[in-house]
Each structure stands twice: as C-alpha cells, then as structure tokens.
Write a protein that holds these residues in place. Structure first.
Motif, short mmCIF file in Angstrom:
data_model
loop_
_atom_site.label_atom_id
_atom_site.label_comp_id
_atom_site.label_asym_id
_atom_site.label_seq_id
_atom_site.Cartn_x
_atom_site.Cartn_y
_atom_site.Cartn_z
N MET A 25 0.85 -1.19 0.00
CA MET A 25 0.00 0.00 0.00
C MET A 25 0.89 1.24 0.00
O MET A 25 1.79 1.38 0.82
N ALA A 26 0.63 2.11 -0.95
CA ALA A 26 1.48 3.29 -1.08
C ALA A 26 1.21 4.26 0.05
O ALA A 26 0.07 4.48 0.46
N THR A 27 2.28 4.80 0.58
CA THR A 27 2.13 5.77 1.67
C THR A 27 2.02 7.16 1.08
O THR A 27 2.65 7.49 0.07
N LYS A 28 1.20 7.97 1.72
CA LYS A 28 0.99 9.34 1.26
C LYS A 28 2.18 10.19 1.66
O LYS A 28 2.59 10.21 2.81
N LYS A 29 2.74 10.86 0.66
CA LYS A 29 3.90 11.70 0.93
C LYS A 29 3.46 13.00 1.58
O LYS A 29 2.44 13.60 1.20
N SER A 30 4.20 13.40 2.57
CA SER A 30 3.90 14.69 3.21
C SER A 30 4.47 15.80 2.33
O SER A 30 5.47 15.60 1.63
N PRO A 31 3.81 16.96 2.32
CA PRO A 31 4.29 18.05 1.47
C PRO A 31 5.68 18.49 1.87
O PRO A 31 6.02 18.51 3.06
N SER A 32 6.47 18.79 0.89
CA SER A 32 7.83 19.26 1.16
C SER A 32 7.77 20.66 1.75
O SER A 32 6.80 21.38 1.55
N PRO A 33 8.78 21.04 2.50
CA PRO A 33 8.79 22.38 3.09
C PRO A 33 8.65 23.46 2.04
O PRO A 33 8.06 24.51 2.30
N MET A 34 9.18 23.24 0.83
CA MET A 34 9.12 24.25 -0.22
C MET A 34 7.71 24.42 -0.74
O MET A 34 7.38 25.44 -1.34
N ALA A 35 6.81 23.42 -0.52
CA ALA A 35 5.45 23.50 -1.04
C ALA A 35 4.55 24.34 -0.13
O ALA A 35 3.45 24.70 -0.52
N ILE A 36 4.99 24.61 1.08
CA ILE A 36 4.20 25.39 2.02
C ILE A 36 4.69 26.84 2.00
O ILE A 36 5.86 27.10 2.24
N LYS A 37 3.77 27.74 1.71
CA LYS A 37 4.15 29.15 1.64
C LYS A 37 4.42 29.68 3.04
O LYS A 37 3.59 29.57 3.94
N GLN A 38 5.61 30.21 3.22
CA GLN A 38 5.98 30.76 4.51
C GLN A 38 5.62 32.25 4.54
O GLN A 38 6.08 33.03 3.71
N LEU A 39 4.78 32.64 5.50
CA LEU A 39 4.43 34.05 5.63
C LEU A 39 5.55 34.82 6.30
O LEU A 39 6.24 34.31 7.18
N LYS A 40 5.72 36.05 5.86
CA LYS A 40 6.69 36.91 6.52
C LYS A 40 6.20 37.24 7.93
O LYS A 40 5.00 37.18 8.22
N ARG A 41 7.14 37.61 8.78
CA ARG A 41 6.77 37.92 10.15
C ARG A 41 5.79 39.09 10.20
O ARG A 41 4.84 39.07 10.98
N SER A 42 5.98 40.07 9.34
CA SER A 42 5.07 41.22 9.33
C SER A 42 3.66 40.81 8.90
O SER A 42 2.67 41.35 9.41
N ASP A 43 3.55 39.83 7.98
CA ASP A 43 2.23 39.33 7.57
C ASP A 43 1.54 38.61 8.73
O ASP A 43 0.32 38.74 8.91
N LEU A 44 2.32 37.84 9.48
CA LEU A 44 1.76 37.16 10.65
C LEU A 44 1.26 38.17 11.68
O LEU A 44 0.20 37.99 12.28
N VAL A 45 2.04 39.23 11.88
CA VAL A 45 1.63 40.28 12.83
C VAL A 45 0.37 40.96 12.34
O VAL A 45 -0.55 41.25 13.12
N ALA A 46 0.29 41.23 11.03
CA ALA A 46 -0.92 41.86 10.47
C ALA A 46 -2.14 40.98 10.72
O ALA A 46 -3.22 41.48 11.06
N GLN A 47 -1.99 39.67 10.57
CA GLN A 47 -3.10 38.76 10.84
C GLN A 47 -3.51 38.81 12.32
O GLN A 47 -4.70 38.79 12.65
N GLU A 48 -2.52 38.88 13.18
CA GLU A 48 -2.82 38.94 14.61
C GLU A 48 -3.52 40.25 14.98
O GLU A 48 -4.39 40.28 15.85
N ILE A 49 -3.14 41.34 14.32
CA ILE A 49 -3.80 42.63 14.58
C ILE A 49 -5.25 42.57 14.13
O ILE A 49 -6.15 43.06 14.82
#
Length: 309
Positions: A1-25
């Motif tokens: 049975m084939a195992t499902k591959k987890s997404p590579s780190p490059m496939a997940i968009k990393q938000l900038k710290r300022s974008d994360l702060v904007a979301q928190e605001i």
C-alpha cells in the motif's frame, strides 16, 4: 500500500513575520470588537505585545493600510485608526484578480440579471420616504425627455437608481455584490464612438420607464412585481448594451488612487456630437453611502471607442 507523501517544506508558503503580525492585529480587532474610528494601540505597545521589531510593526501596519483597513498618522500621538474598507479599493482588488481573465459585458450582465431582481425585491419593505424622493429625482435626471443634463450624466444617473435600491436592502453581502457590479459599470464600460445619440436617448427613455414602473410597484409594497419588472429591465438593458456596442475598456485594472475625486470630470471624444459616446455610469452614490465620484483617467481614443471613466 502506497504511503501518502507529506508536502515538502518548499510547497508550504511561509508568511513573513510582518504578515503574521498583520493577521494577529486583525484578530485583535475582531476580539475587541473594534469599529471604524477606533484607534489601535501605539506602535510601542504593539511591538511589546508581539515581541517584534519596530520595523516589523510598521510593515504590518502598512500592509493593513494598503488593504484599506486602517489609516496611519504620524507624530507623538500617531498610529493606526480603523476605517471601513471603501468600495473602490475592493473593486481594485477584484480587478487585479481578474486581470488575466477574459471578462465580457455578457459576463457582467448575466450576473446582474440574476442579482438585481432579488436586490430590488428585498429592498421594497425597507424603502423610506427619503429613498422614494431620491428614486424619483434619479428618474428625472436620467430621463432624456425631462433632463437638462447631457447623455453621459443621464446614463450615470441610471446606475445611481440601482445604488439607492442597494442601500435599502438589508442583506449586506447581496448589497455589496450589486454595488460592486454597479461600480464596474460606472468605471469600466464604454460604448463605440459611432453609437448615435438617438440610441443613447432610446436607452435612457427605456430605463426611465422601467424605473417609474419599479417605483410605483415599490410604493405599493409589491415585491413580486418589483422583482418581475427588474428582471425585464435587466434583460432589455443587456440587449441595449449589446446593440450599442458596449465593451469593457482594456484590462480590468485601474489605480485605486485615481478612481475617485470630489467631482467627476467627463472626457468626451473630439468627434462631432452625433457620434459622441456615453457610458452607462452613475455620478452620485446612494444617499446612505459616503459621497464619492469617479476620477477620470486620460482618454485614449480609438476606432473602437473612447474611455469615459
């Protein structure tokens, strides 16, 4: 049975710290139930709260300002103030999304035909005496048989009629969608240079007649008749716009800073009056909305038509 591959780190968009702060605001605004006119905490307080640098806080606030959610003032008592996102800013975001898509007159009017009848019918129980005065005034201004305005101003008043109905409808999402479509018509639709004034006059008379019938039915609080009349009005308007060679001007993109000014400046073709175009646009907003009118962009004449923003 084939195992499902987890997404590579490059496939997940990393938000900038300022974008994360904007979301928190934004989350903070919701949790504290803040409204337009309320002020955000000072930069130093936000910096301490989120444990980030002053540069990160300023970048986050600038992001929220670009989104139209806040305004930023400088000085010792400066900072961010919450504002209601303006319709023209929302229109620009939508135009940017549609920039590489082919949007036609048929697309716009197909949606309008579905929504406007429901919008008008839903507004009927909520129309006030002031609304009826505004609707009657709009009809006088857009009817070529009674108006002293030029054809372009008359076509603008056509859409203003629909804005008044939109402002009375209690469904905020339906109201917003129809106002956005009206804004697109106001900003983006032009007609060919060779469309004779007789066609624009005929279009205006048809619109005015429909508007009178809709107001009469609305005064009688007959929502079903208003719905039926508005559907016929939208069907006829679609045919008229096609007959008059209506089109979207260029790509769906405008500079939001150039969309509005205190007074509209209409740009006409240099052709003789018999071939002057007129856009189906509206100069005045509904009474329940903040006054705003489109600022004109520099026209670029062509054989197909001329911009009348």
């Amino acid at each position: 049975m084939a195992t499902k591959k987890s997404p590579s780190p490059m496939a997940i968009k990393q938000l900038k710290r300022s974008d994360l702060v904007a979301q928190e605001i934004k989350r903070m605004i919701t949790e504290r139930n803040l409204s337009p006119g309320d002020r955000l905490p000072r930069e130093s307080e936000l910096q301490a709260q989120f444990e980030v640098s002053k540069g990160t806080i300023r970048e986050a606030l600038k992001s929220l300002e670009v989104q139209g959610l806040i305004t930023i003032s400088t000085g010792p008592s400066g900072g961010g103030t919450i504002v209601e996102v303006p319709l023209d800013r929302t229109l620009q975001f939508m135009q940017n999304y549609l920039f590489f898509k082919e949007v036609t007159i048929d697309d716009i009017y197909a949606v309008r035909m579905m929504l406007e009848p429901e919008l008008a019918a839903g507004a009927v129980p909520h129309l006030t005496d002031a609304d009826f005065v505004a609707l009657e005034h709009s009809i006088i201004c857009c009817d070529p048989t009674s108006s002293h305005e030029d054809l372009i101003m008359q076509r603008r008043e056509d859409v203003n009629f629909h804005d008044i109905l939109a402002a009375a409808n209690p469904n905020p999402f339906l109201r917003f969608t129809c106002e956005l479509i009206n804004e697109m018509i106001r900003q983006l639709i032009v007609f060919g240079n060779r469309t004779p004034q007789t066609e624009h006059r005929r279009f205006g008379e048809e619109n005015a007649n429909y508007h009178r019938d809709i107001v009469e039915a609305a005064r009688a609080r007959d929502a079903e008749r208003v719905r039926a009349l508005m559907l016929r009005h939208m069907q006829d308007a679609t045919r008229s716009v096609k007959r008059m060679k209506g089109r979207i001007q260029g790509r769906l993109i405008l500079d939001a800073d150039n969309l509005r000014s205190p007074r509209a400046a209409v740009t006409l073709s240099t052709r003789p009056p018999a071939s002057t175009p007129a856009a189906e646009t509206a100069e005045k907003p509904a009474p329940k909305r903040a006054p705003a009118t489109p600022k004109m962009v520099k026209p670029r004449a062509s054989k197909a038509g001329v911009k009348v923003a």
